[in-house]
Design a protein around this motif. Sequence first.
Motif, short mmCIF file in Angstrom:
data_model
loop_
_atom_site.label_atom_id
_atom_site.label_comp_id
_atom_site.label_asym_id
_atom_site.label_seq_id
_atom_site.Cartn_x
_atom_site.Cartn_y
_atom_site.Cartn_z
N ASN A 15 -63.56 47.40 -46.15
CA ASN A 15 -62.56 46.71 -46.95
C ASN A 15 -61.25 46.73 -46.18
OD1 ASN A 15 -64.21 46.29 -49.29
ND2 ASN A 15 -63.98 48.46 -49.75
N MET A 16 -60.72 45.54 -45.89
CA MET A 16 -59.47 45.50 -45.15
C MET A 16 -58.32 45.73 -46.12
SD MET A 16 -57.76 42.60 -42.68
CE MET A 16 -59.24 42.32 -41.79
N ASN A 17 -57.61 46.81 -45.91
CA ASN A 17 -56.40 47.10 -46.68
C ASN A 17 -55.41 47.78 -45.73
OD1 ASN A 17 -56.97 49.97 -46.64
ND2 ASN A 17 -58.47 49.60 -48.24
N ILE A 18 -54.21 47.99 -46.19
CA ILE A 18 -53.16 48.50 -45.31
C ILE A 18 -53.50 49.89 -44.77
CG2 ILE A 18 -51.69 49.43 -47.16
CD1 ILE A 18 -50.48 47.61 -43.97
N GLU A 19 -54.20 50.69 -45.57
CA GLU A 19 -54.56 52.03 -45.11
C GLU A 19 -55.59 51.96 -43.98
OE1 GLU A 19 -54.57 51.25 -48.43
OE2 GLU A 19 -52.76 52.34 -49.03
N SER A 20 -56.63 51.11 -44.14
CA SER A 20 -57.65 51.02 -43.10
C SER A 20 -57.09 50.37 -41.83
CB SER A 20 -58.88 50.28 -43.60
OG SER A 20 -58.58 48.95 -43.95
N ILE A 21 -56.19 49.43 -41.98
CA ILE A 21 -55.55 48.81 -40.81
C ILE A 21 -54.72 49.87 -40.08
CG2 ILE A 21 -53.81 47.14 -40.06
CD1 ILE A 21 -54.84 45.33 -42.39
N CYS A 43 -45.00 47.98 -28.04
CA CYS A 43 -45.05 46.98 -29.11
C CYS A 43 -43.68 46.44 -29.49
CB CYS A 43 -45.71 47.59 -30.34
SG CYS A 43 -47.42 48.09 -30.07
N ASN A 44 -42.64 46.99 -28.88
CA ASN A 44 -41.26 46.57 -29.14
C ASN A 44 -40.84 46.79 -30.59
OD1 ASN A 44 -38.79 45.64 -28.17
ND2 ASN A 44 -39.23 43.54 -28.78
N ILE A 45 -41.21 47.95 -31.12
CA ILE A 45 -40.80 48.33 -32.48
C ILE A 45 -40.31 49.77 -32.45
CG2 ILE A 45 -42.44 46.75 -33.59
CD1 ILE A 45 -44.06 49.29 -34.36
N ASN A 46 -39.74 50.20 -33.56
CA ASN A 46 -39.23 51.56 -33.73
C ASN A 46 -40.39 52.53 -33.91
OD1 ASN A 46 -38.31 53.82 -35.62
ND2 ASN A 46 -36.37 52.96 -34.90
N ILE A 53 -46.72 52.41 -40.31
CA ILE A 53 -47.90 51.54 -40.29
C ILE A 53 -49.17 52.38 -40.23
CG2 ILE A 53 -49.18 49.85 -38.90
CD1 ILE A 53 -46.42 48.70 -38.07
N GLU A 54 -49.20 53.35 -39.34
CA GLU A 54 -50.39 54.19 -39.19
C GLU A 54 -50.70 54.99 -40.45
OE1 GLU A 54 -50.35 54.94 -34.38
OE2 GLU A 54 -49.96 56.64 -35.70
N ASN A 55 -49.68 55.27 -41.24
CA ASN A 55 -49.87 56.04 -42.48
C ASN A 55 -50.04 55.16 -43.71
OD1 ASN A 55 -49.80 58.86 -41.59
ND2 ASN A 55 -47.78 58.30 -40.84
N GLY A 56 -50.16 53.85 -43.51
CA GLY A 56 -50.49 52.95 -44.61
C GLY A 56 -49.31 52.44 -45.41
N SER A 57 -48.11 52.53 -44.88
CA SER A 57 -46.95 51.99 -45.59
C SER A 57 -46.89 50.48 -45.42
CB SER A 57 -45.66 52.61 -45.07
OG SER A 57 -45.61 53.97 -45.38
N ASP A 58 -46.28 49.83 -46.38
CA ASP A 58 -46.13 48.38 -46.35
C ASP A 58 -45.06 47.99 -45.33
OD1 ASP A 58 -46.64 45.80 -47.15
OD2 ASP A 58 -45.38 45.90 -48.93
N VAL A 59 -45.38 47.01 -44.48
CA VAL A 59 -44.45 46.52 -43.48
C VAL A 59 -44.52 45.00 -43.44
CG1 VAL A 59 -44.56 48.57 -42.03
CG2 VAL A 59 -46.15 46.70 -41.62
N LYS A 60 -43.57 44.40 -42.73
CA LYS A 60 -43.58 42.95 -42.57
C LYS A 60 -44.79 42.53 -41.74
CE LYS A 60 -39.77 41.42 -40.87
NZ LYS A 60 -38.44 41.00 -40.42
N LEU A 64 -46.49 43.92 -38.11
CA LEU A 64 -47.88 44.32 -38.00
C LEU A 64 -48.58 43.55 -36.87
CD1 LEU A 64 -50.16 46.06 -39.13
CD2 LEU A 64 -50.62 44.22 -40.76
N ILE A 65 -48.32 42.26 -36.78
CA ILE A 65 -48.93 41.43 -35.73
C ILE A 65 -48.44 41.88 -34.35
CG2 ILE A 65 -49.00 39.10 -34.76
CD1 ILE A 65 -49.11 38.10 -37.71
N MET A 66 -47.18 42.24 -34.22
CA MET A 66 -46.66 42.73 -32.94
C MET A 66 -47.43 43.98 -32.49
SD MET A 66 -42.56 42.22 -33.54
CE MET A 66 -42.07 43.25 -32.19
#
Length: 84
Positions: A15-21, A43-46, A53-60, A64-66
């Motif tokens: 199941n694709m969700n923010i946590e598995s991503i 990746c040019n991010i902070n 992102i790795e911990n499943g928090s919501d991001v733009k 995520l694509i970057m």
Amino acid sequence: MAKRIVAKPFPKMMNMNIESIGLAIKAQRTHLGFDLVTASLLCNINKMTLSKIENGSDVKLTTLIMVIEGLGLSIDISGGYSEA
């Protein structure tokens, strides 16, 4: 002495969700041997954003694509409708 990066197993993406991503991104980063600082620069991010992102928090979505592209991953979206 540099901290040793331990590769995490790549999760089964049933199941694709923010946590598995997030878990998949962390697995790829550690497989490549990158720490958070190195991967975030690539990746040019902070660093904190990558950790979120790795911990499943919501991001733009653009952020995520970057990260996905920066770490050599891709997204496959399927299951759409078909015209009869």
